[in-house]
Scaffold this motif. Structure first.
Motif, PDB file in Angstrom:
ATOM      1  N   GLN A 206       0.822  -1.210   0.000  1.00  0.00           N
ATOM      2  CA  GLN A 206       0.000   0.000   0.000  1.00  0.00           C
ATOM      3  C   GLN A 206       0.857   1.262   0.000  1.00  0.00           C
ATOM      4  N   VAL A 207       1.942   1.255   0.766  1.00  0.00           N
ATOM      5  CA  VAL A 207       2.837   2.416   0.762  1.00  0.00           C
ATOM      6  C   VAL A 207       3.403   2.636  -0.639  1.00  0.00           C
ATOM      7  N   ALA A 208       3.754   1.533  -1.317  1.00  0.00           N
ATOM      8  CA  ALA A 208       4.312   1.642  -2.672  1.00  0.00           C
ATOM      9  C   ALA A 208       3.321   2.245  -3.649  1.00  0.00           C
ATOM     10  N   GLN A 209       2.035   2.120  -3.358  1.00  0.00           N
ATOM     11  CA  GLN A 209       1.014   2.631  -4.266  1.00  0.00           C
ATOM     12  C   GLN A 209       0.636   4.089  -4.006  1.00  0.00           C
ATOM     13  N   LEU A 210       1.296   4.726  -3.070  1.00  0.00           N
ATOM     14  CA  LEU A 210       1.021   6.143  -2.833  1.00  0.00           C
ATOM     15  C   LEU A 210       1.429   7.007  -4.028  1.00  0.00           C
ATOM     16  N   ALA A 215       4.692  11.674  -4.645  1.00  0.00           N
ATOM     17  CA  ALA A 215       5.413  12.602  -5.519  1.00  0.00           C
ATOM     18  C   ALA A 215       5.181  14.044  -5.091  1.00  0.00           C
ATOM     19  N   ARG A 216       3.959  14.368  -4.692  1.00  0.00           N
ATOM     20  CA  ARG A 216       3.676  15.721  -4.218  1.00  0.00           C
ATOM     21  C   ARG A 216       4.414  16.008  -2.912  1.00  0.00           C
ATOM     22  N   TYR A 217       4.520  14.996  -2.076  1.00  0.00           N
ATOM     23  CA  TYR A 217       5.260  15.177  -0.827  1.00  0.00           C
ATOM     24  C   TYR A 217       6.751  15.341  -1.105  1.00  0.00           C
ATOM     25  N   PHE A 218       7.299  14.496  -1.989  1.00  0.00           N
ATOM     26  CA  PHE A 218       8.725  14.584  -2.305  1.00  0.00           C
ATOM     27  C   PHE A 218       9.062  15.900  -3.010  1.00  0.00           C
ATOM     28  N   GLU A 222       4.342  18.626   0.430  1.00  0.00           N
ATOM     29  CA  GLU A 222       2.908  18.749   0.679  1.00  0.00           C
ATOM     30  C   GLU A 222       2.338  17.467   1.256  1.00  0.00           C
ATOM     31  N   VAL A 223       1.578  17.605   2.316  1.00  0.00           N
ATOM     32  CA  VAL A 223       0.788  16.485   2.830  1.00  0.00           C
ATOM     33  C   VAL A 223      -0.616  16.652   2.265  1.00  0.00           C
ATOM     34  N   PRO A 224      -0.995  15.834   1.271  1.00  0.00           N
ATOM     35  CA  PRO A 224      -2.272  16.073   0.580  1.00  0.00           C
ATOM     36  C   PRO A 224      -3.455  15.985   1.524  1.00  0.00           C
ATOM     37  N   SER A 225      -4.418  16.863   1.298  1.00  0.00           N
ATOM     38  CA  SER A 225      -5.652  16.845   2.086  1.00  0.00           C
ATOM     39  C   SER A 225      -6.734  16.094   1.320  1.00  0.00           C
ATOM     40  N   HIS A 231      -9.245  16.244  -7.976  1.00  0.00           N
ATOM     41  CA  HIS A 231      -7.840  15.892  -8.146  1.00  0.00           C
ATOM     42  C   HIS A 231      -6.993  17.020  -7.565  1.00  0.00           C
ATOM     43  N   PRO A 232      -5.931  16.698  -6.814  1.00  0.00           N
ATOM     44  CA  PRO A 232      -5.139  17.783  -6.214  1.00  0.00           C
ATOM     45  C   PRO A 232      -4.375  18.622  -7.236  1.00  0.00           C
ATOM     46  N   GLY A 233      -4.099  18.039  -8.405  1.00  0.00           N
ATOM     47  CA  GLY A 233      -3.257  18.754  -9.355  1.00  0.00           C
ATOM     48  C   GLY A 233      -3.887  19.015 -10.701  1.00  0.00           C
ATOM     49  N   ARG A 234      -5.184  18.788 -10.833  1.00  0.00           N
ATOM     50  CA  ARG A 234      -5.849  19.015 -12.117  1.00  0.00           C
ATOM     51  C   ARG A 234      -7.236  19.600 -11.873  1.00  0.00           C
TER      52      ARG A 234
END
Length: 398
Positions: A206-210, A215-218, A222-225, A231-234
């Protein structure tokens, strides 16, 4: 010929993730021998929902992940039963198990013991948190992995609490990782002649599927809400309520923006240069979402979809399960097939969604009755006599 014909999988797993993986392999042609506890079997045989038929009731849960397998009953607490497993593992290509860490080692059925009998054996251990690490001996279920991996923190309405997805996605996606691992190891074995041990952690999976969230965190720290269907980016990429209280999902890129504005009669937004790019629409998310929400509320779902589809704007209706099963494309693609069950009679199931050219397609088979194939597997695989099998059964090994 299906692509996995000739492959023998010894399946010591229960419940969902691994049984789902081995069912996929079975329907692509592998011979999957499912080992179940005498008397009770895989615990999902007792899970609801139960389908009713002329001969009684059968768990729909069990059937969903155990089609096309052969079922044998073996008591792993019995030394004679463990000897049966050793004999079958000596001939198998793959063994899959999801016991708690250390359980099979204590019973002499771990990778080290069985690979000594069969160096070509691909042995998969799928556990909640893996074979090592501080959580290795913890127990967990699908929703625990969703929660701990961050998936549940991303799911839910804006400003609301966390929500689990409507399906056990941690179990199902872990099952796909197990299938990928098996196929990868078999390809490796073709080159080396040797099998190996694969440690699959459902938490790791599950962690691998983040992926994009990570990518947004790296990239941004950003810690997505939680954004509901947005969509956070579209922008726009969300579901909208229509006049008839049905929902339509829209996701657009820059080339779709003006066609969308024309289709929804929003000329001012379509000619606004500040909204021509996704970056501009992201900066003005609230304005864009408010305008589309108002436009969609004036149309029925059918009207909105016809207008957007006619303008080549990516959109799709949010269908309920009964609508999905009746959908013309689902029917045309043959995603629902049927099998003959000795208790239920004719019964539907979802096919493995792969189409091959050069091999036969996956084939929907029925799930086995508990222990249905015990005698024939022991005769075929171990050369046991009827008297020998009867003695094992009398002694509590089967």
């Amino acid at each position: 010929m299906r692509p996995l014909e000739g492959l023998v999988v010894l399946d010591l797993s229960r419940v969902l993730a691994c049984p789902f993986a081995t069912m996929v392999l079975a329907e692509m042609g592998a011979e999957v021998i499912k080992v179940e506890q005498p008397g009770s079997g895989d615990e999902t045989r007792g899970f609801e929902p139960f389908a009713q038929g002329p001969g009684g009731e059968v768990s729909g849960y069990y059937m969903a992940c155990n089609r096309s397998k052969r079922s044998i009953t073996v008591n792993l607490r019995s030394e004679e039963g463990r000897e049966v497993i050793r004999g079958l593992a000596a001939q198998a290509d793959v063994l899959v198990e999801n016991f708690p860490v250390g359980t099979l080692k204590r019973r002499g059925l771990d990778y080290g013991a069985l690979s000594a009998l069969n160096p070509r054996l691909v042995y998969v251990s799928c556990t909640g948190f893996g074979q090592d690490g501080p959580y290795a001996r913890r127990k967990g279920y699908d929703t625990v992995f969703q929660a701990m991996s961050g998936l549940m923190s991303l799911t839910g309405e804006r400003g609301g609490g966390p929500v689990k997805p409507g399906l056990p996605v941690a179990d199902l996606s872990s099952g796909l990782w197990v299938a990928i691992a098996i196929l990868s190891a078999l390809q490796g074995r073709e080159r080396t002649g040797k099998g190996g041990h694969i440690d699959v952690s459902m938490f790791d999976a599950q962690v691998a599927q983040l992926t994009i969230a990570a990518a947004r965190y790296f990239a941004l720290g950003e810690v997505p809400s939680r954004l509901g269907t947005e969509h956070p980016g579209r922008v726009p990429s969300a579901s909208f309520r229509c006049r008839d209280d049905k929902w339509l999902h829209i996701t657009v890129s820059d080339q779709h923006w003006q066609p969308l504005c024309r289709a929804l009669d929003m000329p001012a937004l379509g000619t606004d240069p500040g909204l021509a790019t996704n970056a501009g629409r992201l900066a003005r998310r609230e304005e864009v979402m408010r305008a589309i929400t108002e436009a969609m509320a004036r149309l029925t779902r059918a009207e909105a979809f016809a207008a957007l589809d006619g303008a080549d704007v990516p959109a799709g209706p949010l269908l309920s399960l009964d609508e999905v099963m009746a959908d013309e494309h689902v029917r045309a693609r043959g995603l629902v097939e049927r099998f003959a069950h000795p208790v239920l009679g004719d019964f539907p199931g979802l096919r493995v969604p792969l189409r091959f050219e050069g091999w036969e397609d996956p084939r929907l088979g029925r799930p086995p009755l508990l222990g249905e194939h015990t005698d024939e597997v022991l005769r075929e695989r171990l050369g046991m006599s009827a008297a020998g099998i009867a003695a094992l059964r009398e002694g509590g090994a089967l």
